[in-house]
Write an enzyme that holds these catalytic residues in place. Sequence first.
Site, PDB file in Angstrom:
ATOM      1  N   GLY A 234      20.898  26.983 -39.584  1.00 26.46           N
ATOM      2  CA  GLY A 234      21.599  25.750 -39.102  1.00 26.46           C
ATOM      3  C   GLY A 234      22.405  26.125 -37.854  1.00 26.46           C
ATOM      4  N   SER A 235      23.656  25.601 -37.791  1.00 23.58           N
ATOM      5  CA  SER A 235      24.579  25.928 -36.762  1.00 23.58           C
ATOM      6  C   SER A 235      25.353  27.245 -36.857  1.00 23.58           C
ATOM      7  CB  SER A 235      25.479  24.906 -36.290  1.00 23.58           C
ATOM      8  OG  SER A 235      26.493  24.797 -37.287  1.00 23.58           O
ATOM      9  N   GLU A 254      19.878  32.217 -40.030  1.00 24.94           N
ATOM     10  CA  GLU A 254      19.234  31.803 -38.709  1.00 24.94           C
ATOM     11  C   GLU A 254      19.978  30.596 -38.081  1.00 24.94           C
ATOM     12  OE1 GLU A 254      17.726  30.754 -35.829  1.00 24.94           O
ATOM     13  OE2 GLU A 254      16.170  29.677 -37.170  1.00 24.94           O
ATOM     14  N   CYS A 289      15.500  25.913 -32.454  1.00 26.27           N
ATOM     15  CA  CYS A 289      16.356  27.002 -32.158  1.00 26.27           C
ATOM     16  C   CYS A 289      15.929  28.101 -30.946  1.00 26.27           C
ATOM     17  CB  CYS A 289      16.491  27.795 -33.367  1.00 26.27           C
ATOM     18  SG  CYS A 289      16.832  27.060 -34.659  1.00 26.27           S
TER      19      CYS A 289
END
Length: 480
Positions: A234-235, A254, A289
């Site tokens: 995620g962020s 990640e 991403c």
Amino acid sequence: MKNTEEIKDYPLYVAGKPQKAQQWLEVLDKYKHNLIARVALADNKIIEKAIRAAVKAEKEMAALQPFQKQKILLHCVQRFSEMRTELIDILIAEGGKPRSAASAEVERLINTFQIAADAVTQLDDGRMIPLAVTPVASGYQGFIKQVPIGAVSLISPFNFPFNLTAHKIAPAIAAGCPFVLKPASLTPISALKIAEVLAETDLPKGAFSVLPCPREHADVLVTDERFKLLSFTGSDVVGWDMKARAGHKKVTLELGGNAAVLIEADTEISEALIDRLISGAYGHAGQVCISVQRILIHHDIYTDVKKKLLVKLKKLKAADPQLETTIIGPMIKENEAIRLKKWVDKAIKKGAKLLIGGELNGVMFEPTLLENVDKSLEIYKDEAFGPIVILEKYKTFEQGIEKINLSRFGLQAGIYTQNLNKMLYAWNHLAVGGVIINDIPTFRVDNMPYGGVKDSGLGKEGIHSAIRDMQEERVLVIKQ
């Protein structure tokens, strides 16, 4: 999922069994905005039940033999293959993913479980080590084996709700770890369909739970010491905060980036290359991403590349994700599109030149190309996570590499060059987790180690790497 007028209720899965709940989360079609489903929401009691079940299942999961794990994973491969059309429709509706991209993701879901099934019998789970490196250790023999780390907590993102969930679940099964997974609230159905198939297998009782839940309830997945590993995608802001609060458990993160591709003057600027740049930059509305966010072009070919990009982009529009021809579908929610519009407008006020795009209509954001962007702005230094690309020039190869490294992120980078020495220079000097030569940074195969450095994360995904993260070495020493 084709009949969006029919609203379906999905149970959550706690300790391997479907269960309805007191509260429901409504799931909307991301393009049409109509209600398509409700999913059961876990409360604190359900989450506690899931954690206790996972801990209780640790020994039985650890005792699974390779052939048993392989049978479970191959059952998933078969069932996902049979369900392919249904899964594609789910992904288009709940995720807004264009049909071609949705089809590719479902194929990757199948491949990821297949790779995990293969890995179960290919991994070296033990080795002998010589200990007699000093006279004191003469007569001692050492052995090492891999053992499951224990119960793990998994939190998956909205943008690849099938495949990135698979990259957490499949390694956990292969490693022998029971798990509790929280799917993204924007796209929870995909993970629940995976759970539906897992419930058909011979996994031990309590070995898995898939629990849609509000963020405040899910915090226990981060802080509870009964979990031995937290895997989050995620962020970067959320991920690093989780790591700070995770306690003694291992953490893998990640967290995305603002990936760059560099194009040297010795590169043929073909139509195929331009198409590849566009697919990497604007596919799934840039909500990837490793989406191409920055294109660095040698000053000798800058004008040519820009011109060819604009010719293609003038024909590209955000459209209905159901169409086979759509590349850019909706952004995941309107707030994200509004945020991106503010970033673009701010860049223009600060002197950036809008070459094309920048238009917003609800969740539909037109493909946007900018140049002369102030490097201090969010749109340059942060993750846009939308259909936006920034062009910039460089003079020397070393200067281009330095510009890529200025980013606080370091997930992957793409380098176009025919010079072997420059390829090796990029590999040696780029502060990223992966260097992709003569292709875009958006390239990923599901068996390769995948993960970044700096603010892009910690640890590696990819089946073999994730399995190792979910195991630990145990040493045996024998005195002869």
